[in-house]
Write a protein that holds these residues in place. Structure first.
Motif, mmCIF file in Angstrom:
data_model
loop_
_atom_site.group_PDB
_atom_site.id
_atom_site.type_symbol
_atom_site.label_atom_id
_atom_site.label_comp_id
_atom_site.label_asym_id
_atom_site.label_seq_id
_atom_site.Cartn_x
_atom_site.Cartn_y
_atom_site.Cartn_z
ATOM 1 N N TRP A 22 0.836 -1.199 0.000
ATOM 2 C CA TRP A 22 0.000 0.000 0.000
ATOM 3 C C TRP A 22 0.877 1.257 0.000
ATOM 4 C CZ3 TRP A 22 -0.253 3.924 3.690
ATOM 5 C CH2 TRP A 22 -1.296 4.836 3.536
ATOM 6 N N PHE A 26 1.333 4.156 -2.767
ATOM 7 C CA PHE A 26 1.159 5.563 -2.434
ATOM 8 C C PHE A 26 2.290 6.399 -3.021
ATOM 9 C CE2 PHE A 26 -1.532 7.843 0.751
ATOM 10 C CZ PHE A 26 -1.174 9.122 0.350
ATOM 11 N N VAL A 27 3.512 5.963 -2.763
ATOM 12 C CA VAL A 27 4.678 6.713 -3.246
ATOM 13 C C VAL A 27 4.655 6.806 -4.772
ATOM 14 C CG1 VAL A 27 7.183 6.643 -3.439
ATOM 15 C CG2 VAL A 27 6.098 6.136 -1.251
ATOM 16 N N LEU A 29 2.100 6.362 -6.920
ATOM 17 C CA LEU A 29 0.972 7.094 -7.484
ATOM 18 C C LEU A 29 1.151 8.600 -7.293
ATOM 19 C CD1 LEU A 29 -1.974 4.787 -6.391
ATOM 20 C CD2 LEU A 29 -1.258 5.279 -8.733
ATOM 21 N N TYR A 30 1.577 8.995 -6.092
ATOM 22 C CA TYR A 30 1.764 10.421 -5.833
ATOM 23 C C TYR A 30 2.899 10.972 -6.694
ATOM 24 C CZ TYR A 30 2.438 14.734 -3.128
ATOM 25 O OH TYR A 30 2.574 16.044 -2.748
ATOM 26 N N GLN A 33 1.766 11.097 -10.369
ATOM 27 C CA GLN A 33 0.832 12.208 -10.568
ATOM 28 C C GLN A 33 1.607 13.521 -10.723
ATOM 29 O OE1 GLN A 33 0.220 14.444 -7.688
ATOM 30 N NE2 GLN A 33 -0.878 15.797 -9.083
ATOM 31 N N THR A 35 4.846 13.985 -11.412
ATOM 32 C CA THR A 35 5.708 13.976 -12.592
ATOM 33 C C THR A 35 4.886 14.135 -13.863
ATOM 34 O OG1 THR A 35 7.040 12.414 -11.356
ATOM 35 C CG2 THR A 35 7.615 12.733 -13.655
ATOM 36 N N LEU A 56 -1.756 6.001 -14.095
ATOM 37 C CA LEU A 56 -2.119 5.841 -12.685
ATOM 38 C C LEU A 56 -2.992 4.605 -12.483
ATOM 39 C CD1 LEU A 56 -2.910 9.551 -11.700
ATOM 40 C CD2 LEU A 56 -0.903 8.212 -11.061
ATOM 41 N N THR A 106 -8.287 4.437 -0.617
ATOM 42 C CA THR A 106 -7.379 5.580 -0.745
ATOM 43 C C THR A 106 -7.228 6.043 -2.191
ATOM 44 O OG1 THR A 106 -6.123 4.397 0.940
ATOM 45 C CG2 THR A 106 -5.209 6.455 0.193
ATOM 46 N N PHE A 107 -7.180 5.099 -3.124
ATOM 47 C CA PHE A 107 -6.734 5.478 -4.460
ATOM 48 C C PHE A 107 -7.809 5.436 -5.538
ATOM 49 C CE2 PHE A 107 -2.957 3.344 -2.454
ATOM 50 C CZ PHE A 107 -2.361 4.527 -2.074
ATOM 51 N N LEU A 110 -8.561 8.157 -8.209
ATOM 52 C CA LEU A 110 -7.740 8.539 -9.355
ATOM 53 C C LEU A 110 -8.518 8.394 -10.658
ATOM 54 C CD1 LEU A 110 -6.614 5.843 -11.070
ATOM 55 C CD2 LEU A 110 -5.315 5.560 -8.973
ATOM 56 N N PRO A 115 -6.647 15.772 -12.121
ATOM 57 C CA PRO A 115 -5.308 15.294 -11.818
ATOM 58 C C PRO A 115 -4.281 16.406 -11.584
ATOM 59 C CG PRO A 115 -5.789 14.978 -14.139
ATOM 60 C CD PRO A 115 -7.043 15.509 -13.517
ATOM 61 N N LEU C 318 -6.382 15.688 -7.115
ATOM 62 C CA LEU C 318 -6.257 14.228 -7.130
ATOM 63 C C LEU C 318 -5.332 13.753 -6.017
ATOM 64 C CD1 LEU C 318 -6.657 11.450 -8.280
ATOM 65 C CD2 LEU C 318 -4.934 11.931 -9.996
ATOM 66 N N ALA C 325 -8.365 10.777 1.843
ATOM 67 C CA ALA C 325 -8.932 9.445 2.089
ATOM 68 C C ALA C 325 -8.139 8.714 3.169
ATOM 69 C CB ALA C 325 -8.946 8.642 0.792
#
Lengths: 117, 228, 836
Positions: A22, A26-27, A29-30, A33, A35, A56, A106-107, A110, A115, C318, C325
Motif C-alpha cells: 500500500w 502511495f509513493v 501514485l503520488y 501524478q 511527474t 495511474l 485511498t486510491f 484517481l 489530476p 487528485l 482518504a
C-alpha cells in the motif's frame, strides 16, 4: 520443546507486507501524478481519459494484483495449527485484506478527480 | 445562559460561519453536516461507555467479535465513505476550472504578499492601467474571481474567511483559488500562515463592487494609489 | 549455583552486581529502571516548563487589553511551547515509560543495550537543556514549532535562534533513534523463555510497532534539519526558490515525520490503555489479534496522510484526494481499538478506580479530537479551518486526550510499582475533575474561536474580530486546568512520600511486572520465569514468590556477570545467554563529546567539529573495550537444566539485528534525500540550472571498484577467521575503502565550486558527502575488526565484530552505487525538464 522455525524473519515481515505494498503504491501514485503533471501527460488525450490517468490506473491495478497474489500466498502457506507461526500467518493474512481495502479506499479517486488542478 | 447563547453566535467580520459567497457557503454547510454527525457519534460513544461501565453484562449479548466488527468496521466505513465522497465532490466544484463560472468569464487578480503587506495586481485591466492596490483588493460582486498568490520573501496565506478557504503564498509557487462575493460590500482578509512579527497586522480588505461599476471604481482606486 | 540459596542471599548477590552506586557514581548507571525513571522525571520537568509557557500564551490572549509580550517574545513562547511539549515531553516521556516497563513486562532483566539507553538519556538531557538555555537567554527559536522555510532561513532569521532548534532537536532525536533500535531488539529477543510472539503482553506489540515507526519517521526530520542547517551555515540552497530550491521540500520532510509522530505519541498511550483497562474489566483484552492488526494498519496509514497539513499550498486535487482518504481511513483502526476496549468492558465486571477515571477522560476527549480530525481530513473544510484556532483546539484534544489522559491513567496504575506505595489521600479525583473541566472549558470553545476566524500564532486578539469573550473563557479555564496539574503534583509527592506500603500486585494484574518486589530491584527478576500462556493472564503473586526464591532461570550469579536470556524471536525458545555491560561513565562522556560537536556547530566553529566527532568515535571504541569475551565459552548452564551459549557465540545475537535496524533508519534518511532531489526536479522553480559538471568517469569507476571490493573482502574476512586469514582480508577492505575515498574526494572537488549556485549541485554534493562519510566509517570498521582480532576478541564462533563491519560494508556499497547513479541521473532528468 518446539521445532525450529524456518525463516523467522520472513514470517515476521509478512505481517507488514500488505501495507508495505500500500505504501509503495502511495509513493508511486503520488510521484507519478506530480511527474505526469509536470510532463503534461494529462494533456495527452487517450480515448475517454488521458495518458496520466491511464498510467495511474495501471499502477493501481498492478498493486491490487500484487496484494491479491500476497493473499493467495498467505492462504496457501502451510502453518501449524497453533503457535506463533500460525498467529503471524493470520495477522499477515488479515493485514493483507485490510491493505487491499485501504488501497481501494485511498486510491480509487484517481479515476475521477482533477489530476493537475 | 443568555451570554452563552450570545457566544454561540456565529457572526463576525472574519467568521467562516457567516458566509458571503458560494465557496464559504458550501464549506459552512459541510461543517454543519459534520457537526451534527459528530455530535451524534460522540453521544453514541459516550452512551456505550456508560452502558458497559454502569450496567455490567448489558453489552454481553453481542459477542466480543461482534462488538469489534460492528463498531470498528461496520459503523465507521460507510460514514467515512459517504463523507469523503461529499467532500471530494465539493472540492471538485470549488476548483478554479478553466471553463469559468456563471455570469460570464472569470476575473483574474494577483495577490503578492510580503512582510507585512498585501499588494494586489490586476493583469486583465486594459492598457494604461498598470498599477497595484495596497491592502485592498477590488473585485466585482457576483462574478468568480481567481486569486493567484505570490510571495518574494516568506510564506504567507491569503484568507478571506467569509468568501472561502485560504491559499498559501509560497515563494517560487503561484497557486490559484476561486472566490466569489455574492453581494457588494467589504470583507475582511487575514494572513493565515505565520510570517514573522507582523503576522497579526497583515490584514487586508476585499471590496466587492457592483459589476457595472467595477472597472470604473478600480481605475479610480489605482489612480488614487498612484497619487499617493 | 546451587538451588539452596535463600531469597535474601540471592538478592544480595544480584544487587551487588546490578545495583547502582551512590553519590556521583549514579552518573554511571545504565540500568533500565533508573534510566527510564530519569527519562520520565526529566520529561515531567519539561512538561512543567512547557505548561508555564502555555499559561503565558493564555494570559496574552485573555483579552485585547492584556498583552504584555511583544510579537517577538510571543513568537519565542509559542514556538518553545510546541517544541517542548512535542520533542522534550511527549516523546521522551513514553520512551522512558517503555524503557522502564518493557523488560519487566517481558521477563528480562534489562534492555538489550543498556549503555545506549543511558547515552540516549544524556543526549536528550543536554539537547533539551540547550533549548532551555536559549530561551533563558532570550534567543529561543521563534519560527513556530514546524520551522517553515524561508522564515527560518538565514535571510529572515539571521540570529542563532533557529540554529538552536535545528541542532538541539537533532541532538535530542539521537535518543529517539537509539531508543527505537533498542526497543525493537529487546522485544524481539529479550523475553522470558516460552513467551512466543502471540503470548506477548499487548503493550509489547504496540511498542514494537511504535519503535518501527520511529525508525522510519524520524530520519526525514533529521534529514530536513541537517539540510536546513547546511543551508543556514554553508549557503547550500536546498530551500531557496531563487536557486532551484523549494520551501515545500521542508514542509514535506517535516510533515513526513510530523504526522506519523502524532501516532507515535498516541500508540504507546493506547498500549497503556489496552494493558490497564482489561485489569479493571476483570477480563483479558478482547480481540488481541484484531488490535495487533489495527495497530499495524494505523502505523502504515499514518505515513500516508502528511499532506493534510498542506491542503492549502496548491497541490492538485487528485493528490489531495489520496491524502484526504487516508486521513479519514485512519479512523477505522482507531475505532477497532475503541470497540475492542468496549467489548472487553462489556464482557467483564468493570470496577471504577482512579486509572479508570482517567481512561474515561481519555475516551471523552480523544473521541472529540478524533471526530474533529476526520473533519479536518476533508479538503474544503480544512482550507477554512487550517491554521486557525480550530486546529489548535483539535490538536490539543488529540494530544491531551490521546496522550496525557492515558499517561495519567498509567501513572496512577504504575506509580505504586515505581514507589512501592499506594495512594492514601483522595486528591486524584479533584485533580482529575479540575484538569478535565478546565481542559474542556478552555479548548471546546476554541473550535468556535477558530471557525470565527482567529488565525494561529497572532500575538494578540484584535478587538475588531469580535472574539474577546471566547478567548477570555479559554484563558480563564486554562487556569482551572493548571490548578488540576498542581494538585496532581501534590498527589504524586504525597503518594511517593506518605503512601501505604503494599505487598504485591495491588490491582490483581496478570502481567509480569507485578511478579517482583516493589519498588523494583535493580536486577528486576531474581530469576526469570518460564511462560506457558499469554503473558497478561499470569498469576503474578504466585510467580513473584517463586522467582524471588530463584526457582526460575538464572537464579544465581557467576563471575560478576550481568546475565539475562535471549530467545528465538518467534517461539520464545531460549537461545542464548546475554551478557550485559556493567555500569560505566562512558555513555555520559560520549554524550558530552556529542554535545561538544553541537555546541561547536552553534558557535560556528566549524573547523573544530571534526575533532569533536573524532572524540565521539574514540569514546565509542572505548565502549567496545568493555564488551565481548576473549575465549570461547561453549554452552553454559542457565538453570532448569538448560545450557546456552553466550550471545557472542550465537548466530542470532542482538547486535546484528540492531545494526540492521540502524541501517534501515539510515536508508530512510538517504532515501528521503534522494526523493528530495527528485521532488526539487518536479516542483522547484529555476530548473534546470544553466550547467552542471559531468562527473569524471575515471573517478566514478575507481570509486565503484573500491565500493564493490570492500564487502566481498569483508565476507572473506568473516569466513577466513578459522584459517587466520581474516586480518589480511580486513586490510583489503581498508584498502578498498581508501581507494574509494580518494576517488570520491576527486568527485567532491569537482562538485564543490557549484554547491552554492543551485540546488541540483547542492544535492549531488551532499550525496557524495554521504557516500564519502560511509566509506570513511567502512574504513574505521575494517580497522576496528583488525584491532579486535589483535586483542583476541574474535574467533570463528565470536565473529560479531566482523559481521557488523560486513553489514556496514554491504550497505555502503549499495548506497554508493545508488548515489553515483543518482548524480548522473538527476542532471540528465533536469535536462529533460523543459520537455512539457
Amino acid at each position: 520443546m518446539n521445532r525450529p522455525v524456518p525463516h523467522p524473519t520472513r514470517h515476521l515481515l509478512m505481517i507488514v507486507a500488505g501495507f508495505a505494498l500500500w505504501a509503495l503504491a502511495f509513493v508511486l501514485l503520488y510521484g507519478t501524478q506530480a511527474t505526469g503533471c509536470k510532463a503534461g501527460w494529462h494533456l495527452v488525450e487517450m480515448g475517454p481519459a488521458n495518458l496520466l490517468r491511464l498510467v495511474l490506473a495501471l499502477l493501481f491495478l498492478l498493486h491490487l494484483g500484487a496484494m491479491l497474489a500476497l493473499v493467495r500466498y498467505l492462504r496457501r502457506q502451510v502453518v501449524p495449527m497453533a503457535g506463533p507461526v500460525r498467529f503471524l500467518n493470520r495477522v499477515a493474512l488479515f493485514s493483507a485484506w485490510a491493505a487491499i481495502a485501504s488501497t481501494l479506499f485511498t486510491f480509487v479517486w484517481l479515476f475521477w478527480l482533477s489530476p493537475c488542478q | 445562559m443568555a451570554s452563552t447563547l450570545a457566544l454561540a453566535g456565529c457572526g463576525g467580520p472574519v467568521s467562516t460561519l457567516d458566509p458571503a459567497g458560494p465557496a464559504a457557503d458550501a464549506i459552512a454547510r459541510l461543517w454543519w453536516v459534520m457537526l451534527i454527525g459528530a455530535v451524534a457519534l460522540f453521544i453514541l460513544m459516550m452512551a456505550l461507555f456508560g452502558l458497559v461501565m454502569l450496567r455490567p453484562g448489558a453489552g454481553s449479548g453481542l459477542s466480543r467479535r461482534g462488538w469489534i466488527l460492528a463498531g470498528g468496521l461496520g459503523m465507521p466505513l460507510p460514514i467515512l465513505t459517504a463523507l469523503l465522497i461529499y467532500a471530494l465532490i465539493q472540492g471538485e466544484r470549488l476548483l478554479p476550472h478553466p471553463d469559468g463560472g456563471p455570469n460570464g468569464g472569470v476575473v483574474r487578480v494577483e495577490a503578492v504578499a510580503r512582510q507585512f503587506a498585501w499588494e494586489f495586481h490586476y493583469p486583465e485591466l486594459g492598457a494604461g492601467a498598470a498599477g497595484t492596490t495596497l491592502n485592498v483588493l477590488h473585485i466585482p460582486a457576483g462574478r468568480a474571481v481567481d486569486v493567484t498568490t505570490r510571495s518574494d520573501d516568506v510564506i504567507h496565506s491569503f484568507w478571506v474567511p467569509r468568501l472561502g478557504g485560504k491559499i498559501d503564498a509560497t515563494p517560487g509557487h503561484s497557486p490559484t483559488i476561486r472566490l466569489r462575493a455574492d453581494r457588494p460590500g467589504l470583507y475582511a482578509g487575514l494572513c493565515a500562515e505565520y510570517c514573522g512579527t507582523g503576522h497579526r497586522d497583515m490584514g487586508f480588505t476585499v471590496e466587492a463592487h457592483p459589476p457595472a461599476l467595477y472597472e470604473q471604481r478600480l481605475r479610480a482606486a489605482l489612480a488614487g494609489e498612484e497619487a499617493q | 549455583m546451587s538451588d539452596t540459596l535463600s531469597p535474601i542471599r540471592l538478592h544480595k548477590q544480584l544487587d551487588a552486581i546490578w545495583g547502582n552506586g551512590k553519590g556521583l557514581e549514579r552518573l554511571a548507571a545504565v540500568n533500565h529502571t533508573v534510566i527510564g525513571r530519569r527519562f520520565m522525571i526529566t520529561a515531567l520537568v519539561f512538561f512543567l516548563i512547557g505548561g508555564v509557557l502555555a499559561m503565558l500564551i493564555r494570559s496574552q490572549l485573555a483579552s485585547a487589553q492584556s498583552p504584555f509580550m511583544d510579537a517577538d517574545l510571543y513568537a519565542q513562547v509559542f514556538t518553545m511551547h510546541g517544541t517542548i511539549m512535542m520533542f522534550l515531553f511527549a516523546i521522551p516521556m513514553f520512551e522512558g515509560f517503555a524503557i522502564y516497563l518493557l523488560p519487566k513486562l517481558l521477563g528480562a532483566r534489562d534492555m538489550a543495550f543498556p549503555r545506549l539507553s543511558a547515552y540516549g538519556y544524556w543526549c536528550y538531557l543536554f539537547g533539551g537543556s540547550m533549548l532551555v538555555v536559549a530561551m533563558l537567554a532570550g534567543v529561543a527559536p521563534d519560527g513556530g514549532w514546524f520551522m517553515y522555510t524561508p522564515l527560518s532561513s538565514r535571510p529572515y532569521s539571521p540570529g542563532i535562534n533557529a540554529d538552536f532548534w535545528l541542532l538541539g532537536i537533532t541532538f535530542v532525536e539521537i535518543s529517539a533513534l537509539s531508543a527505537a533500535v533498542e526497543i525493537v531488539v529487546s522485544i524481539l529477543k529479550l523475553r522470558a523463555p516460552g513467551m512466543s510472539l502471540e503470548r506477548m503482553p499487548i503493550f509489547a506489540w504496540y511498542m514494537l510497532v511504535v519503535a518501527g515507526m520511529m525508525l522510519l519517521g524520524f530520519p526525514p526530520l533529521i534529514l530536513g534539519s541537517i539540510l536546513l542547517e547546511l543551508e543556514r551555515a554553508f549557503d547550500l540552497p536546498f530551500f531557496d526558490p531563487t536557486r532551484g530550491g523549494d520551501p515545500l521540500l521542508w514542509q514535506h520532510l517535516f510533515w513526513l515525520f510530523g504526522h506519523p509522530e502524532v501516532y507515535i505519541i498516541f500508540l504507546p498511550a493506547a498500549g497503556a490503555v489496552s494493558t490497564i483497562l482489561p485489569v479493571f474489566a476483570g477480563r483479558p483484552l478482547a480481540g488481541y489479534r484484531a488490535v495487533v492488526i489495527a495497530v499495524i494498519a494505523m502505523a502504515f496509514l499514518s505515513f500516508g496522510l502528511w499532506v493534510h497539513h498542506m491542503f492549502t499550498v496548491g497541490i492538485p486535487h487528485l493528490a489531495l484526494g489520496f491524502f484526504s482518504a487516508a486521513s479519514a481511513l485512519v479512523a477505522v483502526p482507531t475505532a477497532v481499538q475503541f470497540f475492542a476496549w468496549l467489548a472487553t468492558l462489556s464482557h467483564g465486571r468493570p470496577r471504577f478506580s482512579i486509572p479508570m477515571l482517567h481512561i474515561f477522560g481519555f475516551f471523552f476527549t480523544f473521541v472529540i479530537g478524533g471526530l474533529t480530525g476526520v473533519m479536518l481530513a476533508m479538503v474544503p473544510f480544512d482550507q477554512q479551518a487550517h491554521d486557525t484556532h480550530f486546529v489548535v483546539a483539535h490538536l490539543h484534544y488529540v494530544l491531551v486526550g490521546g496522550f496525557l489522559f492515558p499517561m495519567l491513567a498509567a501513572t496512577y496504575y504504575w506509580l505504586p510499582h515505581l514507589t512501592g506505595r499506594m495512594a492514601v489521600f483522595p486528591l486524584a479525583k479533584p485533580a482529575f475533575w479540575l484538569f478535565f473541566i478546565g481542559f474542556n472549558l478552555s479548548f471546546l470553545p476554541m473550535h468556535l474561536t477558530g471557525l470565527r476566524g482567529m488565525p494561529r500564532r497572532v500575538h494578540s486578539v484584535l478587538p475588531e474580530w469580535g472574539l474577546e469573550t471566547l478567548n477570555l473563557i479559554s484563558s480563564g479555564a486554562a487556569f482551572i486546568m493548571t490548578m488540576g496539574v498542581a494538585l496532581y503534583l501534590i498527589d504524586f509527592f504525597l503518594l511517593a512520600r506518605f503512601g501505604r506500603i503494599f505487598r504485591r500486585n495491588p490491582w490483581r494484574a496478570g502481567t509480569l511486572e507485578w511478579a517482583m518486589a516493589t519498588p523494583a530491584p535493580s536486577y528486576a527478576f531474581a530469576s526469570l520465569p518460564a511462560v506457558t500462556e499469554r503473558a497478561d493472564r499470569l498469576d503474578a503473586d504466585r510467580l513473584g514468590g517463586e522467582l524471588a526464591a530463584g526457582r526460575g532461570y538464572l537464579g544465581f550469579t557467576r563471575h560478576g556477570w550481568m546475565e539475562t536470556l535471549g530467545v528465538e524471536m518467534l517461539t520464545g525458545r531460549p537461545q542464548q545467554l546475554i551478557l550485559l555491560p556493567r555500569q560505566t561513565y562512558l555513555p555520559l562522556w560520549t554524550a558530552l563529546a556529542t554535545g561538544l560537536f553541537f555546541v561547536l556547530m552553534l558557535a560556528k566553529l566549524y573547523w573544530f567539529t571534526p575533532l569533536a566527532l573524532l572524540l565521539v568515535l574514540a569514546l565509542f571504541m572505548g565502549w567496545a573495550r568493555q564488551t565481548g569475551l576473549r575465549e570461547d565459552k561453549g554452552l553454559l548452564p542457565v538453570g532448569r537444566g538448560i545450557d546456552l551459549p553466550p550471545h557472542g557465540e550465537c548466530e542470532a545475537a542482538p547486535s546484528p539485528m540492531a545494526m540492521a535496524l540502524t541501517l534501515t533508519a539510515n536508508a530512510t534518511l538517504y532515501g528521503s534525500l534522494l526523493f528530495g532531489g527528485l521532488f526539487l526536479w518536479v516542483s522547484a522553480p529555476g530548473w534546470p540550472p544553466p550547467g552542471t559538471p559531468q562527473p569524471m568517469m575515471a573517478a566514478v569507476g575507481i570509486a565503484l571498484l573500491g565500493l564493490v571490493i570492500a564487502p566481498l573482502a569483508g565476507a572473506q574476512a568473516v569466513t577466513g577467521i578459522e584459517s587466520g586469514k581474516a586480518g589480511r582480508w580486513l586490510w583489503l577492505v581498508a584498502g578498498a575503502q581508501g581507494l574509494a575515498l580518494v576517488a570520491l574526494a576527486m568527485l567532491l572537488a569537482q562538485w564543490a565550486p557549484d554547491r552554492t549556485g543551485h540546488a541540483l549541485a547542492a544535492i549531488c554534493f551532499i550525496i557524495l558527502c554521504y557516500v564519502t562519510l560511509h566509506c570513511l566509517m567502512g574504513l574505521v570498521f575494517a580497522l576496528y575488526g583488525r584491532w579486535r582480532i589483535a586483542t583476541g576478541h574474535v574467533s570463528a564462533r565470536r565473529n560479531l565484530d566482523l559481521r557488523l563491519g560486513l553489514q556496514w560494508q554491504c550497505y555502503t556499497a549499495g548506497a554508493g552505487l545508488l548515489g553515483l547513479t543518482f548524480i548522473h541521473a538527476l542532471p540528465w532528468l533536469a535536462s529533460l525538464g523543459g520537455m512539457a
